[in-house]
Design a protein around this motif. Sequence first.
Motif: not given
Length: 179
Positions: A133-148, A172-177
């Motif tokens: 899915i694209s980020e416009s279908v479900a905006p992710p909470p943090l930016s995606l390193g691997y959008p695929e 707990a998931l709110n971590d850019p790593a």
Amino acid sequence: MDLITTDAQRKNEIADLFRSTFTESEGVAEGDLIGNLVERMLATVDAADMFVFSAVEGDDLAGTAIFTRMTYPEDERMVFILSPMAVAPGHQGRGVGQKLLTFGLNALRRNGVGVALTYGDINFYSKVGFRQISESVAPPPLSLGYPEGWLGQSLTSRPLDPLKGASTCVDALNDPAIW
Ligand SMILES: CC(C)(COP(=O)(O)OP(=O)(O)OC[C@H]1O[C@@H](n2cnc3c(N)ncnc32)[C@H](O)[C@@H]1OP(=O)(O)O)[C@@H](O)C(=O)NCCC(=O)NCCS
């Protein structure tokens, strides 16, 4: 092989499963990152915001999948994200992961969850209904390193039309790593 909603008393065993599985597949640093993440999730996320499903063989934990709540405050659908999941190396490649997710997704449906998201390998997750899915279908909470790797599926008859507004995940998931 039994599929169960996992008891909180198995916290240490679950964290060890994630640590050892990811250490074996991706090295010690990733094993520690995911093992620590799971410890944090099991210690801090409210029961109402988390589902933990496991495959067990006798007393042996073969696999675990953790879903936590995502919030899209402007959308009426209930959304959960699968992250992370692990099947122990000795049990991989025998259908355990797919059976565990089919069981978990059905339990989510029964609990009124409308949308499941995850972030991973489409070649595996497509086997249980996820699609890219694209980020416009479900905006992710943090930016995606691997959008695929951004994946989702509707758990109802309603198509997966775009989720409205910005999202948040559990702390707990709110971590850019991880993203
Ligand atoms: C990924 C994982 C959860 C899959 O569980 P599993 O029980 O081994 O998977 P299953 O046996 O149910 O299904 C495997 C199928 O998916 C396919 N597949 C595609 N990509 C795959 C991948 N990256 N990993 C595993 N299987 C993959 C396999 O070819 C197999 O296809 P088949 O059923 O047509 O033969 C497990 O291998 C694992 O824990 N790996 C290490 C940790 C990890 O990567 N976790 C997921 C990221 S959070």
